[in-house]
Motif scaffolding. Structure first.
Motif, PDB file in Angstrom:
ATOM      1  N   PHE A 147      84.023  56.125  39.761  1.00  0.00           N
ATOM      2  CA  PHE A 147      85.098  57.019  39.324  1.00  0.00           C
ATOM      3  C   PHE A 147      86.270  56.969  40.294  1.00  0.00           C
ATOM      4  CE2 PHE A 147      86.929  61.424  39.014  1.00  0.00           C
ATOM      5  CZ  PHE A 147      87.530  61.229  37.787  1.00  0.00           C
ATOM      6  N   ALA A 148      85.971  56.875  41.571  1.00  0.00           N
ATOM      7  CA  ALA A 148      87.042  56.735  42.563  1.00  0.00           C
ATOM      8  C   ALA A 148      87.809  55.436  42.328  1.00  0.00           C
ATOM      9  CB  ALA A 148      86.454  56.749  43.975  1.00  0.00           C
ATOM     10  N   TYR A 193      92.549  52.509  40.157  1.00  0.00           N
ATOM     11  CA  TYR A 193      93.136  51.597  39.171  1.00  0.00           C
ATOM     12  C   TYR A 193      94.275  52.287  38.428  1.00  0.00           C
ATOM     13  CZ  TYR A 193      93.679  48.420  35.244  1.00  0.00           C
ATOM     14  OH  TYR A 193      94.217  47.562  34.323  1.00  0.00           O
ATOM     15  N   PHE A 194      94.065  53.547  38.049  1.00  0.00           N
ATOM     16  CA  PHE A 194      95.113  54.278  37.338  1.00  0.00           C
ATOM     17  C   PHE A 194      96.353  54.437  38.210  1.00  0.00           C
ATOM     18  CE2 PHE A 194      97.427  58.076  36.170  1.00  0.00           C
ATOM     19  CZ  PHE A 194      97.576  57.921  34.802  1.00  0.00           C
ATOM     20  N   ALA A 218      88.811  47.342  41.066  1.00  0.00           N
ATOM     21  CA  ALA A 218      89.551  48.206  41.992  1.00  0.00           C
ATOM     22  C   ALA A 218      88.573  48.674  43.054  1.00  0.00           C
ATOM     23  CB  ALA A 218      90.164  49.399  41.262  1.00  0.00           C
ATOM     24  N   LEU A 219      89.033  48.706  44.272  1.00  0.00           N
ATOM     25  CA  LEU A 219      88.171  49.092  45.397  1.00  0.00           C
ATOM     26  C   LEU A 219      86.869  48.287  45.410  1.00  0.00           C
ATOM     27  CD1 LEU A 219      88.576  52.989  45.370  1.00  0.00           C
ATOM     28  CD2 LEU A 219      89.956  51.272  46.552  1.00  0.00           C
ATOM     29  N   ASP A 220      86.990  47.014  45.011  1.00  0.00           N
ATOM     30  CA  ASP A 220      85.832  46.100  44.966  1.00  0.00           C
ATOM     31  C   ASP A 220      84.780  46.528  43.951  1.00  0.00           C
ATOM     32  OD1 ASP A 220      86.872  44.412  46.971  1.00  0.00           O
ATOM     33  OD2 ASP A 220      86.088  45.726  48.541  1.00  0.00           O
ATOM     34  N   LYS A 221      85.179  47.324  42.967  1.00  0.00           N
ATOM     35  CA  LYS A 221      84.267  47.754  41.908  1.00  0.00           C
ATOM     36  C   LYS A 221      84.716  47.159  40.571  1.00  0.00           C
ATOM     37  CE  LYS A 221      81.947  50.445  44.676  1.00  0.00           C
ATOM     38  NZ  LYS A 221      80.550  50.128  45.093  1.00  0.00           N
ATOM     39  N   THR A 222      83.753  46.893  39.698  1.00  0.00           N
ATOM     40  CA  THR A 222      84.064  46.340  38.373  1.00  0.00           C
ATOM     41  C   THR A 222      84.466  47.486  37.450  1.00  0.00           C
ATOM     42  OG1 THR A 222      81.700  46.470  37.823  1.00  0.00           O
ATOM     43  CG2 THR A 222      82.536  44.356  38.650  1.00  0.00           C
ATOM     44  N   VAL A 223      85.636  48.040  37.701  1.00  0.00           N
ATOM     45  CA  VAL A 223      86.051  49.256  37.008  1.00  0.00           C
ATOM     46  C   VAL A 223      86.280  49.018  35.518  1.00  0.00           C
ATOM     47  CG1 VAL A 223      88.503  48.903  37.504  1.00  0.00           C
ATOM     48  CG2 VAL A 223      87.646  51.208  37.134  1.00  0.00           C
ATOM     49  N   GLY A 224      86.727  47.828  35.143  1.00  0.00           N
ATOM     50  CA  GLY A 224      86.961  47.552  33.724  1.00  0.00           C
ATOM     51  C   GLY A 224      85.688  47.629  32.910  1.00  0.00           C
ATOM     52  N   GLN A 225      84.627  46.998  33.387  1.00  0.00           N
ATOM     53  CA  GLN A 225      83.351  47.044  32.676  1.00  0.00           C
ATOM     54  C   GLN A 225      82.764  48.440  32.703  1.00  0.00           C
ATOM     55  OE1 GLN A 225      81.773  44.410  30.868  1.00  0.00           O
ATOM     56  NE2 GLN A 225      80.756  46.287  30.177  1.00  0.00           N
ATOM     57  N   TRP A 226      82.937  49.143  33.835  1.00  0.00           N
ATOM     58  CA  TRP A 226      82.419  50.504  33.929  1.00  0.00           C
ATOM     59  C   TRP A 226      83.082  51.413  32.903  1.00  0.00           C
ATOM     60  CZ3 TRP A 226      84.684  55.210  35.591  1.00  0.00           C
ATOM     61  CH2 TRP A 226      83.782  56.258  35.802  1.00  0.00           C
ATOM     62  N   LEU A 227      84.401  51.315  32.767  1.00  0.00           N
ATOM     63  CA  LEU A 227      85.105  52.140  31.783  1.00  0.00           C
ATOM     64  C   LEU A 227      84.693  51.765  30.367  1.00  0.00           C
ATOM     65  CD1 LEU A 227      88.614  52.179  33.481  1.00  0.00           C
ATOM     66  CD2 LEU A 227      87.241  54.210  32.944  1.00  0.00           C
ATOM     67  N   THR A 228      84.488  50.480  30.124  1.00  0.00           N
ATOM     68  CA  THR A 228      83.999  50.038  28.811  1.00  0.00           C
ATOM     69  C   THR A 228      82.666  50.695  28.494  1.00  0.00           C
ATOM     70  OG1 THR A 228      85.128  47.907  28.983  1.00  0.00           O
ATOM     71  CG2 THR A 228      83.295  48.046  27.436  1.00  0.00           C
ATOM     72  N   ASN A 229      81.783  50.724  29.480  1.00  0.00           N
ATOM     73  CA  ASN A 229      80.476  51.358  29.290  1.00  0.00           C
ATOM     74  C   ASN A 229      80.625  52.856  29.030  1.00  0.00           C
ATOM     75  OD1 ASN A 229      79.321  48.869  29.793  1.00  0.00           O
ATOM     76  ND2 ASN A 229      78.839  49.317  31.935  1.00  0.00           N
ATOM     77  N   CYS A 230      81.540  53.510  29.736  1.00  0.00           N
ATOM     78  CA  CYS A 230      81.747  54.949  29.546  1.00  0.00           C
ATOM     79  C   CYS A 230      82.201  55.273  28.129  1.00  0.00           C
ATOM     80  CB  CYS A 230      82.785  55.460  30.544  1.00  0.00           C
ATOM     81  SG  CYS A 230      82.206  55.580  32.258  1.00  0.00           S
ATOM     82  N   ARG A 231      82.959  54.379  27.521  1.00  0.00           N
ATOM     83  CA  ARG A 231      83.498  54.636  26.174  1.00  0.00           C
ATOM     84  C   ARG A 231      82.449  54.460  25.081  1.00  0.00           C
ATOM     85  NH1 ARG A 231      87.715  51.258  28.405  1.00  0.00           N
ATOM     86  NH2 ARG A 231      89.456  52.571  29.105  1.00  0.00           N
TER      87      ARG A 231
END
Length: 235
Positions: free
Chosen positions: A9-10, A15-16, A30-43
């Motif tokens: 989440f951080a 990223y935002f 972002a911050l060395d995290k796969t934020v794109g895939q994580w957000l996809t999973n959240c949706r």
């Protein structure tokens, strides 16, 4: 509220802060995290957890970060939302709407091409999409000239066949959208005729018509001249 997902989440908030949207492509980091895939999973259904109250709290956190974090709930795709934000960013930077043509990009996305598609397919957008774009002066592409020209070819005013019909329709669409008559030689134009999509190598087609001008009949030349092709005019 996120337990072990706090770092993700951080990363989403980071990223935002950079992109102005949580409509991240899947490969985004972002911050060395796969934020794109994580957000996809959240949706995805159930992507915020099985516990209803905790899922609601997580959704509220994401909404606080970006009210449009889940575009499907609004009736459009993540890709559409990201391009929409890109268009706003370009306008905020001082670009004029008429300057945002195919090839103008923002963070790797071709915003100009996307914008041209929105104008062309305006009738496919929902009311909210049209309202959001309309705030910036975006409106449906005017196709009267294309329709008249294409109809004229089909009614026998020219004998160039289907290829000429597609070429003239593509040229009319291009001129209406771009408000110019110079077509880059490598440019291709996607059109829809009789319910079918066609990709026309428009720059090459225009060049070919010019080189074979003496083989075109009066009806064909008249249609090309109407679309601003000076070389097709009498004399």
């Amino acid at each position: 509220m996120w337990d072990t997902a706090d770092a993700q989440f951080a990363a989403a908030r980071a990223y935002f802060a950079e992109a102005g949207t949580l409509a991240a492509p899947r490969h985004a980091t972002a911050l060395d995290k796969t934020v794109g895939q994580w957000l996809t999973n959240c949706r995805r259904p159930g992507g915020l957890g099985k516990d209803t109250e905790r899922a609601e709290r997580r959704a509220a956190q994401l909404t606080a970060a970006d009210p449009d974090w889940n575009p499907a709930a609004l009736g459009w795709t993540v890709d559409w939302q990201r391009h929409h934000v890109g268009l706003k960013a370009l306008l905020d930077e001082g670009a004029q709407l008429a300057e945002i043509v195919p090839g103008v990009t923002w963070r790797g996305d071709d915003i100009g091409r996307w914008l041209a598609t929105q104008k062309r397919d305006w009738h496919r957008l929902n009311d909210e999409q049209q309202a959001r774009l309309g705030e910036w002066g975006v409106e449906a592409a005017v196709r009267r000239r294309k329709t008249a020209t294409a109809a004229g070819v089909k009614n026998g005013s020219a004998r160039g066949g289907e290829s000429f019909t597609r070429g003239v329709a593509a040229l009319a669409q291009y001129v209406e959208r771009e408000q110019r008559t110079v077509v880059p030689r490598q440019h291709s134009e996607r059109i829809t005729l009789d319910g079918q999509d066609h990709d026309v190598r428009l720059g090459l087609w225009v060049s070919n018509q010019k080189s074979r001008r003496d083989k075109l009949n009066a009806g064909q030349l008249a249609q090309l001249a109407e679309l601003g092709m000076d070389w097709a005019q009498d004399g």
